[in-house]
Design an enzyme around this catalytic site. Structure first.
Site, mmCIF file in Angstrom:
data_model
loop_
_atom_site.group_PDB
_atom_site.id
_atom_site.type_symbol
_atom_site.label_atom_id
_atom_site.label_comp_id
_atom_site.label_asym_id
_atom_site.label_seq_id
_atom_site.Cartn_x
_atom_site.Cartn_y
_atom_site.Cartn_z
ATOM 1 N N TRP A 1 0.813 -1.207 0.000
ATOM 2 C CA TRP A 1 0.000 0.000 0.000
ATOM 3 C C TRP A 1 0.852 1.265 0.000
ATOM 4 C CZ3 TRP A 1 -1.128 3.397 4.428
ATOM 5 C CH2 TRP A 1 -0.344 3.136 5.551
ATOM 6 N N ASP A 2 2.149 1.103 0.226
ATOM 7 C CA ASP A 2 3.074 2.236 0.209
ATOM 8 C C ASP A 2 2.956 3.026 -1.094
ATOM 9 O OD1 ASP A 2 3.810 0.230 2.024
ATOM 10 O OD2 ASP A 2 5.927 0.704 1.909
ATOM 11 N N GLU B 1 1.475 -1.368 13.302
ATOM 12 C CA GLU B 1 1.558 -2.823 13.363
ATOM 13 C C GLU B 1 2.001 -3.341 14.731
ATOM 14 O OE1 GLU B 1 2.407 -3.713 8.638
ATOM 15 O OE2 GLU B 1 4.100 -3.386 9.994
#
Length: 773
Positions: free
Chosen positions: A357-358, A488
């Site tokens: 998703w970066d 995370e």
């Protein structure tokens, strides 16, 4: 944190050789051209600690997942960009003694990455065990003028002896990935050939059957004459070599040139690869190394003209931003919509070289402003082409009716990440892809993307969010359970504020996008309705209901959004109270201890406030920033840039500058002790954002460019070049004024501190000191 790279504006310089830093330097001095790349391994033999790495974009292998237990929905493999054939190998023996810096006394050493012209140069003087001293000068590059070519010039001079040199020039395809789950080698040999035009080795990946041919022409020059090499008898599989024995004369050098190509079956039919490789090598050899190098310099000059950032008064900051821009341009050029941006680019194997998703959350803004529009469009098209796979991915987890869950990690659209807390729970990646569509259209004005590609993607994502929430009878609101947000260091939590906020926004934006297409092109809208089986009335009603009644955790007393349910139940210890010996947490603490702590790996709530900043006033932003920043350990490379941008918006110069340096020099100074694995390419785009969106305060609002500049006290000025809707602008920020240069023939209106200013072709100077009142 390391501090051995010299600060220079255009060069990355390492003086002296320290074997303990070698793998870090191999990452920092990496080269690439969007099609292929290479870590800064030595050309000659090196038996010390090294991570050998050559990579070809888009060529991958589905390495079988290795987990201690299996759960339904787990991907069967982790896709990995492969360590490919080593084309530059040289074995050099001096009177039978191997040149190996791990066995020699290195009396002088310098490595220089010339970012302005795009090449790596290394010089050293070494004393062998026998006392023989040699000097080596090596220069190599990966051409961005012709992305099928790489080239090397290696000069060796004996300094205190005359003697015999035994030289072997080779291609070694008998390589493996360091991250291979089962120590498996991923290549099989297809064919090999050696002839006057060069050496050619063709390999095929197991399972995926990509074919890659590596072609090399080696030329040895002594006393201005070409020396004939002998083709060696093939000694092993996936290996080709040529050799020659030469008499060396004191202080008289020899030159070795290697011109190389890597071509894959992605771009050519396998049967055509040998002939095409010969054509590419022939044309490049005819031009010669120096002419190819001139073309490289010219191509990089164009890149810098389109996207350089100039900082006056701070060499470390200047070097850092150019390094980040340089690596981004080496990694992705946008020429091929089948390719994307791996978090490590061509600099290492960690994260498999796959798409995360970066790209959508961090890289899109950089390419929107510094490259032609089709480059960022191709990044979006990449996801559209994987829409059916995203629907399949969602189906594997029990979703239906066209719901799409884009993968956290992928090469071909199929999820291949094998950690449950990410594969199943880090679903905010869906929202980042939707936001990128919005961001692209906001910046370019290209709303046609919606009817061609974007709306179908948005519908699939909206359907996923609709099925992912459930009604809470207790809260009388929709909730989202069992997720992992951007932070995370929290797994399997309920009602992550960022994820819930993003889901609600996605549902609203999908309906808005549908309305735009319906109004502007009813025929296309009906095509999309039919293709997706969209039930506008019923589905829109559900989406509206959910978006308006989703639960967003908030603490009234503190006045902050809660990262998730129960966050305040954790012991609230601040980062400043952590002993240095405990950092980084991910290397010092157990995972259980991390999960029970309040510490945050990267921006989470603040990521949402960055995306949707117009929804929050400055005081709300300040409260949340002060609360969460003091609990954030920034052990993700994606964290400091968001904090820098928000600190600049809050006029907090010290923290904005601190976080800028941290993200900009993350790899150069090895902040997180992990640069040896490869560079953090996608966070480098965040570095660019820190300057342009942070210190420059650039936004697009109501189709108008807007700037709220902030000049760090460490800088005299800074300037950046952007492209915006076919117009190129250079923006220079000084203490009390902003200077805008543009070649646009049309009158522009640019918003500076909420006041419109006319900007004409040439130079426009706007004194903004009075606007700050």
């Amino acid at each position: 944190m390391k501090n051995y790279i010299q600060a220079q504006e255009w060069d990355i310089v390492e003086n002296g050789f320290d074997s303990h830093l070698n793998k870090i330097s191999e990452s920092i001095f990496s080269l690439g051209n969007g099609r292929m790349g290479q870590r800064a391994n030595f050309e000659e033999t090196y038996t010390g600690d090294t991570l050998q790495g050559n990579y070809v974009a888009g060529v991958y292998y589905p390495d079988k997942t290795r987990v201690g237990w299996w759960k339904n929905g787990y991907p069967e493999y982790f896709a990995k960009v492969l360590n490919a054939a080593d084309w530059m190998g040289l074995e050099l023996k001096l009177d039978g003694e191997l040149l190996d810096l791990n066995q020699c006394k290195v009396t002088a050493f310098q490595r220089v990455l010339n970012m302005q012209e795009g090449y790596l140069e290394r010089t050293f003087t070494a004393e062998l065990v026998s006392g023989k001293q040699v000097q080596v000068k090596a220069k190599r590059f990966f051409s961005i003028a012709n992305d099928e070519i790489a080239a090397l010039h290696y000069q060796l001079t004996p300094l205190n002896f005359s003697g015999k040199l035994d030289l072997i020039s080779f291609i070694d395809g008998d390589v493996k990935n360091q991250d291979s789950n089962y120590e498996e080698k991923f290549w099989d040999e297809v064919s090999s050939a050696q002839e006057a035009s060069g050496s050619y080795l063709t390999l095929r990946t197991k399972k995926t059957a990509f074919e890659v041919i590596t072609g090399v022409k080696t030329v040895v020059i002594k006393n201005d004459k070409t020396v004939q090499l002998s083709i060696d008898t093939k000694s092993r599989d996936k290996y080709l070599s040529e050799s020659v024995s030469l008499d060396l004369t004191l202080n008289e050098g020899i030159s070795i040139y290697k011109i190389a190509t890597n071509l894959s079956s992605q771009n050519y039919a396998p049967a055509d690869l040998p002939d095409r490789a010969k054509e590419v090598i022939k044309a490049a050899v005819e031009k010669g190394f120096e002419e190819l190098l001139k073309e490289q310099a010219a191509a990089w000059a164009t890149k810098w003209q389109e996207g350089d950032i100039i900082i006056e008064g701070d060499v470390a900051a200047q070097q850092a931003i150019r390094f980040n821009i340089f690596q981004l341009n080496q990694t992705y050029t946008g020429k091929d919509a089948r390719l994307n941006i791996g978090p490590k680019g061509f600099t290492g194997e960690k994260y498999g070289g796959s798409t995360y998703w970066d790209t959508e959350a961090y890289c899109i803004p950089f390419y929107l402003s510094t490259a032609p529009q089709e480059v960022s469009r191709n990044l979006l098209v990449y996801r559209y082409k994987h829409l059916e796979r995203a629907i399949e991915n969602a189906g594997k987890l029990g979703f239906n009716k066209g719901a799409a869950l884009y993968p956290m990690v992928t090469m071909n659209g199929e999820e291949c990440h094998n950690e449950w807390e990410i594969t199943f729970e880090e679903i905010h990646r869906n929202g980042a892809i939707a936001f990128a569509i919005f961001n692209y259209i906001r910046y370019t004005g290209d709303s046609s993307y919606l009817k061609e590609f974007g709306l179908e993607v948005l519908i699939g994502i909206a359907r996923f969010w609709k099925q992912r929430v459930n009604w809470s009878a207790d809260k009388k609101q929709y909730v989202m359970l069992g997720v992992t947000g951007p932070n995370e260091y929290e797994n399997n939590i309920n009602n992550n504020w960022y994820t819930n906020t993003l889901a609600a926004w996605c549902l609203k934006y999908t309906m808005e996008a549908a309305g735009i297409v319906k109004e502007n092109d009813p025929e296309q809208y009906q095509r999309i309705v039919a293709k997706t089986a969209l039930e506008e009335g019923a589905e829109f009603a559900d989406w509206k209901e959910i978006s308006e009644h989703i639960y967003l955790p908030y603490d009234e007393e503190l006045g902050v959004f809660l990262q998730q349910d129960g966050y305040l139940d954790k012991e609230q210890i601040l980062v400043k109270d952590l002993p240095a010996s405990a950092r980084p947490l991910n290397q010092k603490w157990s995972w259980d201890r991390i999960l029970r702590s309040c510490f945050i790996k990267q921006a989470d709530v603040l990521q949402g406030m960055y995306f949707f900043e117009d929804d929050y006033d400055l005081e709300s932003l300040r409260r949340n920033f002060d609360f969460y920043e003091s609990r954030t350990v920034h052990e993700s490379s994606l964290s400091p840039c968001v904090h820098s941008i928000l600190a600049a918006k809050l006029n907090d110069g010290d923290r904005a500058y601190e976080f800028y340096l941290r993200t900009a020099r993350l790899d150069l100074d090895d902040y997180n002790n992990d640069t040896e694995d490869g560079l953090h390419i996608t966070s480098m785009a965040g570095t660019w954002m820190s300057i342009v969106e942070g210190f420059g305060g650039m936004r697009v609002k109501n189709d108008t460019l807007s700037f709220n500049p902030f000049l760090p006290e460490q800088w005299k000025s800074f300037a950046f070049t952007i492209g915006f809707r076919g117009i190129q602008l250079n923006i220079k920020i000084k203490k009390d004024e902003i200077i805008i240069n543009t070649t646009s023939k049309e009158l522009l209106h640019i918003n500076i501190f909420n006041k419109l200013h006319p900007v004409q072709a040439g130079e426009t100077v706007i004194n903004y000191k009075g606007l700050l009142v």
